[in-house]
Design an enzyme around this catalytic site. Sequence first.
Site, PDB file in Angstrom:
ATOM      1  N   TYR A   1      44.113  18.270 -31.602  1.00 49.91           N
ATOM      2  CA  TYR A   1      42.797  17.873 -32.141  1.00 49.91           C
ATOM      3  C   TYR A   1      42.282  18.866 -33.183  1.00 49.91           C
ATOM      4  O   TYR A   1      41.085  19.044 -33.339  1.00 49.91           O
ATOM      5  CB  TYR A   1      41.751  17.700 -31.025  1.00 49.91           C
ATOM      6  CG  TYR A   1      42.329  17.301 -29.696  1.00 49.91           C
ATOM      7  CD1 TYR A   1      43.075  16.134 -29.552  1.00 49.91           C
ATOM      8  CD2 TYR A   1      42.172  18.112 -28.583  1.00 49.91           C
ATOM      9  CE1 TYR A   1      43.628  15.779 -28.337  1.00 49.91           C
ATOM     10  CE2 TYR A   1      42.721  17.760 -27.356  1.00 49.91           C
ATOM     11  CZ  TYR A   1      43.456  16.596 -27.238  1.00 49.91           C
ATOM     12  OH  TYR A   1      44.013  16.254 -26.032  1.00 49.91           O
ATOM     13  N   HIS A   2      43.195  19.494 -33.927  1.00 46.84           N
ATOM     14  CA  HIS A   2      42.806  20.518 -34.905  1.00 46.84           C
ATOM     15  C   HIS A   2      43.091  20.086 -36.338  1.00 46.84           C
ATOM     16  O   HIS A   2      43.283  20.930 -37.215  1.00 46.84           O
ATOM     17  CB  HIS A   2      43.548  21.827 -34.616  1.00 46.84           C
ATOM     18  CG  HIS A   2      43.223  22.438 -33.308  1.00 46.84           C
ATOM     19  ND1 HIS A   2      43.964  23.470 -32.747  1.00 46.84           N
ATOM     20  CD2 HIS A   2      42.234  22.185 -32.423  1.00 46.84           C
ATOM     21  CE1 HIS A   2      43.456  23.807 -31.580  1.00 46.84           C
ATOM     22  NE2 HIS A   2      42.397  23.041 -31.363  1.00 46.84           N
ATOM     23  N   ALA A   3      43.129  18.809 -36.622  1.00 42.81           N
ATOM     24  CA  ALA A   3      43.508  18.326 -37.952  1.00 42.81           C
ATOM     25  C   ALA A   3      42.518  18.790 -39.025  1.00 42.81           C
ATOM     26  O   ALA A   3      41.303  18.748 -38.821  1.00 42.81           O
ATOM     27  CB  ALA A   3      43.599  16.807 -37.949  1.00 42.81           C
TER      28      ALA A   3
ATOM     29  N   HIS B   1      47.836  21.097 -35.401  1.00 44.13           N
ATOM     30  CA  HIS B   1      48.646  21.758 -34.384  1.00 44.13           C
ATOM     31  C   HIS B   1      49.223  20.705 -33.449  1.00 44.13           C
ATOM     32  O   HIS B   1      48.519  19.786 -33.029  1.00 44.13           O
ATOM     33  CB  HIS B   1      47.792  22.751 -33.586  1.00 44.13           C
ATOM     34  CG  HIS B   1      47.365  23.946 -34.379  1.00 44.13           C
ATOM     35  ND1 HIS B   1      46.091  24.479 -34.304  1.00 44.13           N
ATOM     36  CD2 HIS B   1      48.030  24.720 -35.266  1.00 44.13           C
ATOM     37  CE1 HIS B   1      45.993  25.532 -35.096  1.00 44.13           C
ATOM     38  NE2 HIS B   1      47.166  25.696 -35.698  1.00 44.13           N
TER      39      HIS B   1
END
Length: 546
Positions: A470-472, A297
Site C-alpha cells: 500500500y505504498h504506491a 513495495h
Amino acid sequence: MRSYTADYVIVGAGTAGCVLANRLTEDPNIKVILVEAGERDRHPFIHVPAGFVRLLDHPTVTWRYHTQADAETSGRAILFPRGRGLGGSSAINGLLYVRPFAEDIDSWEQSGANGWNFGNCLPFYRRSETWTEGSSPQRGTHGPIQVSRVENPPEICGAVVQAAQKAGLQFVDDPNSDTRGPSIWYYQQTRDGRRRSSAARGYLRPAMGRSNLTVVTGLQVSRLEMNGTHVSGINGTTSADIPVQIRATREVILSAGVIGTPRLLEMSGIGDKDVLDNAGIKTRIALPGVGNNLQDHYVVRLGYRVRGAGTANERSHGLALAREMMRYVVSGTGVLTYSAAIVGGFAQTRLATRPDVQFVIAPGSFVAGRIGVLESEPGVSCGVWQMRPQSRGHVHLTSSEITAAPTIAPSYLSTELDRNTMVEGLKIGRRIFAQPEVARYIVDETVPGRQAETDEALLQYVRDNGSTVYHAVGTCRMGDDAMSVVDSEMRVRGTTGLRIVDGSVMPSITSTNTNATVLMLAERAADMIRLPMAEHAASTYSKESV
C-alpha cells in the site's frame, strides 16, 4: 447544476487533502472547498486500530482496485487498496509510522526536484506529529498526528528482537530519530489512545468548524474546467446524479492520490497523447509523464506455527475475541490496538551496500501468508519487502467513461535485482527465526514451508503469494525534465492554476512506509502555497450550502 466558488478547491480528502484543508484555512481570509468522492469516516473499523484488516477490500471505504494480471506475479490480479472517504488511505492503513532514510529524500533533489532534500524536509516531519515521548531535534510534539509506541508487546516479540540481535541486527530504540543501519526495533503507531490518528481525525476534524472551509462528500469529479491552459475549476456529479461546478479563483489542488490524480488529469485531456488517443480523449495539454513511474513495495510473508506464546490468532476468535473486545472498551488496550506489525527491522542483503529490505513482524499469522484472515492456531509472521525497488509501472485510462477503472500495472519483480533481493530477504528472515531465542517457540514454518529450500522455489513463492504494501507513489513525479509532471513547487507543467499535492509527486519511492512522507509533503506544500498570500488582498467569495 449547482455552482460554487472558493479561492482554493482541493480534490481528494485523503492524507494530503486533509493537511491542506487545515493549514490553508488557518488564514481566515482564504476560502477553501474540499471535495471527496467517498463519505464521512463513520465506519467503526476505521477507528479501531486492528480493524484495518477488515477494510482492505471494503465496498464503500475503498476503491476496490486490482492490478493488471502480470506473468511476473503468476498471472494474478492483486488487490490494490486505496482509501475512499475522509482520511483516504490514512483511514485504512496499518498505522505504521516510519520516516525514510535521509538519502531517499536527498535523491529527489539529485534527480531534479530542486530544494527537496532531507534537511529542508525535516521541519515538516516534525510539524506533522505529536511524538508522545517528548521533543527532540528530530521529533515534534505539537503536530496533529499522534505517534506512540506499541504498549506491552507480547512476549514473543521480545524474543524476535533478541533473535535478530543474535543474527547481527543492532537494536534501535527510536527508528525515527536514531541513526539506522541494519537494525531491529519496535514500530510506532499513528494512534491516539485507543483510536487511529488518521489525517481526517488529526487535521480535518479540528478545521471543520471554520467558516472558510466547506467539505463536500459524495462528489465524483469528472474533469477539470479549463480555459486554454488555465485550470479554473472542476466539474463533478453528486451521488444523487446532480451535476456540480466549482470555480477556483486561485488554484485547483489535486490530492486524489497515486491513482486518482493521474486518472483525473487524463480524463481532462492532460497526459500522453498516445494514451489519451487510445482512451478516446482529446489531448489538451501533452504531458507524457502523467501516469508513468508507478512504484510500490511488494511484500511476501514467512509464517510460523508456534506454541507457548500468546499470539493474536487465538485471541481473535470466539470467547477470546469477546474478552478482547471488552478489554478494548474498558481500558483501550489489548489485541484490538495492534497495528499491521509490532517489530520492524532493516537488513542488508549481499546485493547491497546499505539496508535494502524491511521486515514487518507480527504476533499473528494469516491464511496462506496473505494479510486478511488470521489463522485459528497460534502463529507469527515476518513480512519482507525490498526498500528501493527498480521496477517501474504505470496507471492509465483505457476508456473515457467516468465509471471505468484505470489500468494499474505496477510491474512488480520486473528486474533481476528486485527478484533476487526478495529471495535474499526471505533468507535473512529465516536466519532470524532460526536463532534459539525465538526458535524455542516454533513448531514449524507454515509458509513457504521447508520444502522451499532453493532460490528457485523461494522465488516461485514470491511470485505466487506477494502483494502490495500500500505504498504506491510516483505517477505525477516532481522534477525538471520532459517526463516530470510537476515542478519543485508541485505546479503542473504547461498549466496555470493547477497543483498536485499527494504521493504521486514523489520522484522515487522512499525506502520505508510512505504515510509519514505524504504528511510532510502536504505540510511543506501548504507553506509554499501560503507564502505569497500576504501579497494578495482578501478575495471575494460567495459561500453557499453544498
